[in-house]
Design a protein around this motif. Structure first.
Motif, short mmCIF file in Angstrom:
data_model
loop_
_atom_site.label_atom_id
_atom_site.label_comp_id
_atom_site.label_asym_id
_atom_site.label_seq_id
_atom_site.Cartn_x
_atom_site.Cartn_y
_atom_site.Cartn_z
N THR A 187 0.81 -1.15 0.01
CA THR A 187 -0.02 0.04 0.41
C THR A 187 0.86 1.04 -0.02
N ASP A 188 2.21 1.35 -0.33
CA ASP A 188 2.95 2.34 -0.50
C ASP A 188 2.84 3.05 -1.65
N LEU A 189 1.80 3.34 -2.05
CA LEU A 189 1.38 3.90 -3.42
C LEU A 189 1.78 5.56 -3.40
N ARG A 190 2.22 5.81 -4.31
CA ARG A 190 2.66 7.36 -4.68
C ARG A 190 1.71 7.75 -5.85
N SER A 191 1.82 9.08 -5.92
CA SER A 191 1.04 9.92 -6.99
C SER A 191 1.80 10.57 -8.05
N LEU A 192 1.91 10.06 -9.37
CA LEU A 192 2.45 11.09 -10.38
C LEU A 192 1.39 12.13 -10.81
N VAL A 193 2.10 13.26 -10.44
CA VAL A 193 1.20 14.49 -10.49
C VAL A 193 1.70 15.40 -11.75
N VAL A 194 1.09 15.91 -12.60
CA VAL A 194 1.35 16.72 -13.73
C VAL A 194 0.75 18.05 -13.48
N TYR A 195 1.47 19.04 -13.39
CA TYR A 195 0.86 20.61 -13.20
C TYR A 195 0.62 21.31 -14.66
N ASN A 196 -0.31 22.36 -14.60
CA ASN A 196 -0.46 23.17 -15.31
C ASN A 196 0.63 23.95 -15.50
N ASP A 197 0.76 24.44 -16.93
CA ASP A 197 1.79 25.59 -17.46
C ASP A 197 1.33 26.44 -18.50
N TYR A 212 6.85 4.37 -5.81
CA TYR A 212 8.05 5.28 -6.39
C TYR A 212 8.93 4.78 -7.60
N GLU A 213 9.40 3.33 -7.40
CA GLU A 213 10.21 2.84 -8.42
C GLU A 213 9.41 2.90 -9.88
N GLU A 214 7.99 2.45 -9.85
CA GLU A 214 7.33 2.27 -10.99
C GLU A 214 7.27 3.82 -11.68
N LEU A 215 6.92 4.77 -10.83
CA LEU A 215 6.74 6.26 -11.36
C LEU A 215 8.04 6.91 -11.73
N VAL A 216 9.00 6.81 -11.10
CA VAL A 216 10.20 7.55 -11.36
C VAL A 216 10.71 7.67 -12.94
N GLY A 217 10.76 6.46 -13.56
CA GLY A 217 10.74 6.49 -15.14
C GLY A 217 10.15 7.40 -15.67
N MET A 218 8.65 7.36 -15.52
CA MET A 218 7.52 8.03 -16.18
C MET A 218 7.92 9.71 -15.80
N CYS A 219 8.02 9.73 -14.62
CA CYS A 219 8.29 11.38 -14.21
C CYS A 219 9.40 11.89 -14.79
N THR A 220 10.54 11.33 -15.17
CA THR A 220 11.84 11.66 -15.88
C THR A 220 11.23 12.00 -17.45
N ALA A 221 10.50 11.10 -17.91
CA ALA A 221 10.25 11.02 -19.45
C ALA A 221 8.96 12.14 -19.56
N LEU A 222 8.22 12.47 -18.57
CA LEU A 222 7.56 13.70 -18.67
C LEU A 222 8.37 14.92 -18.49
N HIS A 223 9.27 14.85 -17.79
CA HIS A 223 10.07 16.28 -17.83
C HIS A 223 10.99 16.22 -19.05
N ASP A 224 11.31 15.24 -19.66
CA ASP A 224 11.91 15.14 -20.89
C ASP A 224 11.00 15.53 -21.90
N LYS A 225 9.72 15.94 -22.02
CA LYS A 225 8.82 16.19 -22.77
C LYS A 225 8.46 17.64 -22.39
N ASP A 226 9.09 18.08 -21.67
CA ASP A 226 8.78 19.55 -20.85
C ASP A 226 7.43 19.79 -20.04
N LEU A 227 7.07 18.75 -19.48
CA LEU A 227 6.08 18.95 -18.87
C LEU A 227 6.39 18.70 -17.15
#
Length: 95
Positions: A22-32, A75-90
């Motif tokens: 149950t150590d679930l984390r949230s991947l949150v995208v913010y408006n810009d 966290y391990e599942e989301l960290v790569g996605m978070c990096t990929a979102l950053h790479d796409k300027d999100l």
């Protein structure tokens, strides 16, 4: 054999496994003010595996609410996605 002890031990093990999962984390995208709706939708489809409908709904929430949880996981599942979102300027964070 003591049934009470066996049942109690089984319940303790099940609780430990439940707590670990149950150590679930949230991947949150913010408006810009930079990215287009189409870019955000396409990125959510590619990076997060969203359907077109899911990506569109998240994009609308990001736009109107300022942010949206786009994925839940460890966290391990989301960290790569978070990096990929950053790479796409999100703008994204794991919370």
């Amino acid at each position: 054999m003591n049934w009470d002890t066996d049942i109690l031990h089984k319940e303790e093990v099940e609780v430990e496994v439940l707590e670990e999962s149950t150590d679930l984390r949230s991947l949150v995208v913010y408006n810009d003010d930079v990215n287009t709706f189409d870019h955000v939708i396409e990125t959510l489809i590619k990076v997060c595996g969203h359907t077109a409908e899911q990506a569109e709904q998240c994009t609308l929430l990001i736009h109107y609410k300022g942010k949206c949880t786009v994925k839940m996981g460890s966290y391990e599942e989301l960290v790569g996605m978070c990096t990929a979102l950053h790479d796409k300027d999100l703008s994204a964070d794991i919370e």
